[in-house]
Design a protein around this motif. Structure first.
Motif, PDB file in Angstrom:
ATOM      1  N   GLY A   4     119.140  85.316  99.934  1.00 17.00           N
ATOM      2  CA  GLY A   4     120.281  84.448 100.226  1.00 17.00           C
ATOM      3  C   GLY A   4     120.951  84.030  98.921  1.00 17.00           C
ATOM      4  O   GLY A   4     120.637  84.549  97.843  1.00 17.00           O
ATOM      5  N   LEU A   5     121.867  83.081  99.031  1.00 18.61           N
ATOM      6  CA  LEU A   5     122.621  82.650  97.854  1.00 18.61           C
ATOM      7  C   LEU A   5     121.714  82.106  96.751  1.00 18.61           C
ATOM      8  O   LEU A   5     121.926  82.384  95.567  1.00 18.61           O
ATOM      9  CB  LEU A   5     123.655  81.587  98.246  1.00 18.61           C
ATOM     10  N   VAL A   6     120.700  81.358  97.152  1.00 21.51           N
ATOM     11  CA  VAL A   6     119.834  80.746  96.138  1.00 21.51           C
ATOM     12  C   VAL A   6     118.961  81.798  95.458  1.00 21.51           C
ATOM     13  O   VAL A   6     118.904  81.873  94.228  1.00 21.51           O
ATOM     14  CB  VAL A   6     118.986  79.609  96.758  1.00 21.51           C
ATOM     15  N   GLY A   7     118.322  82.658  96.260  1.00 22.63           N
ATOM     16  CA  GLY A   7     117.474  83.709  95.696  1.00 22.63           C
ATOM     17  C   GLY A   7     118.267  84.626  94.774  1.00 22.63           C
ATOM     18  O   GLY A   7     117.815  84.959  93.670  1.00 22.63           O
ATOM     19  N   LEU A   8     119.463  85.010  95.228  1.00 26.04           N
ATOM     20  CA  LEU A   8     120.276  85.918  94.412  1.00 26.04           C
ATOM     21  C   LEU A   8     120.789  85.228  93.149  1.00 26.04           C
ATOM     22  O   LEU A   8     120.893  85.850  92.091  1.00 26.04           O
ATOM     23  CB  LEU A   8     121.452  86.467  95.236  1.00 26.04           C
ATOM     24  N   SER A   9     121.107  83.938  93.270  1.00 25.53           N
ATOM     25  CA  SER A   9     121.589  83.195  92.088  1.00 25.53           C
ATOM     26  C   SER A   9     120.492  83.105  91.030  1.00 25.53           C
ATOM     27  O   SER A   9     120.743  83.275  89.837  1.00 25.53           O
ATOM     28  CB  SER A   9     122.034  81.776  92.479  1.00 25.53           C
ATOM     29  N   ILE A  10     119.285  82.827  91.500  1.00 24.11           N
ATOM     30  CA  ILE A  10     118.155  82.739  90.561  1.00 24.11           C
ATOM     31  C   ILE A  10     117.899  84.108  89.930  1.00 24.11           C
ATOM     32  O   ILE A  10     117.700  84.229  88.717  1.00 24.11           O
ATOM     33  CB  ILE A  10     116.891  82.197  91.276  1.00 24.11           C
ATOM     34  N   ALA A  11     117.948  85.145  90.767  1.00 25.98           N
ATOM     35  CA  ALA A  11     117.738  86.506  90.256  1.00 25.98           C
ATOM     36  C   ALA A  11     118.793  86.858  89.216  1.00 25.98           C
ATOM     37  O   ALA A  11     118.497  87.449  88.179  1.00 25.98           O
ATOM     38  CB  ALA A  11     117.780  87.503  91.415  1.00 25.98           C
ATOM     39  N   ALA A  13     120.511  84.752  87.322  1.00 28.25           N
ATOM     40  CA  ALA A  13     120.289  83.972  86.096  1.00 28.25           C
ATOM     41  C   ALA A  13     119.167  84.589  85.252  1.00 28.25           C
ATOM     42  O   ALA A  13     119.297  84.727  84.040  1.00 28.25           O
ATOM     43  CB  ALA A  13     119.959  82.526  86.453  1.00 28.25           C
ATOM     44  N   PHE A  14     118.083  84.987  85.902  1.00 34.02           N
ATOM     45  CA  PHE A  14     116.979  85.624  85.157  1.00 34.02           C
ATOM     46  C   PHE A  14     117.432  86.954  84.562  1.00 34.02           C
ATOM     47  O   PHE A  14     117.141  87.264  83.412  1.00 34.02           O
ATOM     48  CB  PHE A  14     115.767  85.838  86.074  1.00 34.02           C
ATOM     49  N   SER A  15     118.153  87.713  85.372  1.00 30.73           N
ATOM     50  CA  SER A  15     118.606  89.026  84.927  1.00 30.73           C
ATOM     51  C   SER A  15     119.515  88.920  83.702  1.00 30.73           C
ATOM     52  O   SER A  15     119.424  89.701  82.764  1.00 30.73           O
ATOM     53  CB  SER A  15     119.323  89.702  86.101  1.00 30.73           C
ATOM     54  N   ARG A  16     120.390  87.900  83.730  1.00 35.44           N
ATOM     55  CA  ARG A  16     121.304  87.674  82.596  1.00 35.44           C
ATOM     56  C   ARG A  16     120.561  87.287  81.335  1.00 35.44           C
ATOM     57  O   ARG A  16     121.071  87.368  80.239  1.00 35.44           O
ATOM     58  CB  ARG A  16     122.291  86.560  82.955  1.00 35.44           C
ATOM     59  N   ASN A  17     119.340  86.778  81.523  1.00 36.31           N
ATOM     60  CA  ASN A  17     118.526  86.397  80.369  1.00 36.31           C
ATOM     61  C   ASN A  17     117.477  87.469  80.054  1.00 36.31           C
ATOM     62  O   ASN A  17     116.401  87.167  79.546  1.00 36.31           O
ATOM     63  CB  ASN A  17     117.883  85.030  80.609  1.00 36.31           C
ATOM     64  N   ASN A  18     117.839  88.688  80.440  1.00 35.82           N
ATOM     65  CA  ASN A  18     117.058  89.874  80.077  1.00 35.82           C
ATOM     66  C   ASN A  18     115.680  89.983  80.733  1.00 35.82           C
ATOM     67  O   ASN A  18     114.810  90.681  80.218  1.00 35.82           O
ATOM     68  CB  ASN A  18     116.912  89.992  78.554  1.00 35.82           C
ATOM     69  N   PHE A  19     115.492  89.278  81.850  1.00 34.20           N
ATOM     70  CA  PHE A  19     114.257  89.486  82.605  1.00 34.20           C
ATOM     71  C   PHE A  19     114.490  90.638  83.582  1.00 34.20           C
ATOM     72  O   PHE A  19     115.605  90.821  84.093  1.00 34.20           O
ATOM     73  CB  PHE A  19     113.881  88.230  83.412  1.00 34.20           C
ATOM     74  N   LYS A  20     113.444  91.383  83.852  1.00 37.24           N
ATOM     75  CA  LYS A  20     113.537  92.421  84.867  1.00 37.24           C
ATOM     76  C   LYS A  20     113.264  91.738  86.217  1.00 37.24           C
ATOM     77  O   LYS A  20     112.235  91.068  86.376  1.00 37.24           O
ATOM     78  CB  LYS A  20     112.494  93.507  84.586  1.00 37.24           C
TER      79      LYS A  20
END
Ligand SMILES: Cc1cc2nc3c(=O)[nH]c(=O)nc-3n(C[C@H](O)[C@H](O)[C@H](O)COP(=O)(O)OP(=O)(O)OC[C@H]3O[C@@H](n4cnc5c(N)ncnc54)[C@H](O)[C@@H]3O)c2cc1C
Length: 88
Positions: A4-11, A13-20
């Motif tokens: 959902g919006l929250v899960g994707l938003s968190i994903a 944010a992590f992705s933008r900070n170079n987390f896989k």
């Protein structure tokens, strides 16, 4: 966890900070965002005091966040400012 919006938003944010990132979602089609009206109206949610302030501060950073998503995805999100709001 959850597409959902929250899960994707968190994903995002992590992705933008170079987390896989791997998003696991039971049934993405049941996410509330697909039926939501799409209003960003913190002031209309009956919030008060610190929670209202927190909501308004959160809302004020949404345009910048949307711009980042649009640049990264090359997809327009369709954010529209419908009337003047002090928090937008
Ligand atoms: C009709 C309606 C109108 C709305 N209008 C607005 C509005 O105008 N403005 C506004 O700000 N908000 C609005 N909302 C609220 C907003 O849409 C929701 O708060 C928001 O979309 C919730 O997102 P979420 O990611 O927390 O949860 P959800 O969208 O519920 O997503 C959760 C996801 O997790 C998955 N999941 C659940 N359990 C598991 C599990 N065990 N393992 C893996 N995945 C799982 C589900 O399948 C789902 O895809 C509205 C909601 C509705 C229903």
């Amino acid at each position: 966890m959850g597409g959902g919006l929250v899960g994707l938003s968190i994903a995002y944010a992590f992705s933008r900070n170079n987390f896989k990132v791997l998003v696991l979602s039971k049934n993405r089609n049941e996410s509330a965002g697909f039926v939501a009206a799409g209003m960003l109206a913190t002031h209309a949610e009956g919030l008060e005091d610190e929670l209202l302030k927190f909501g308004q501060e959160s809302q004020s950073i949404i345009p910048k966040w949307i711009k980042s998503i649009e640049q990264d995805s090359n997809i327009k999100c369709g954010l529209k400012k419908m009337w003047h709001s002090s928090s937008f």
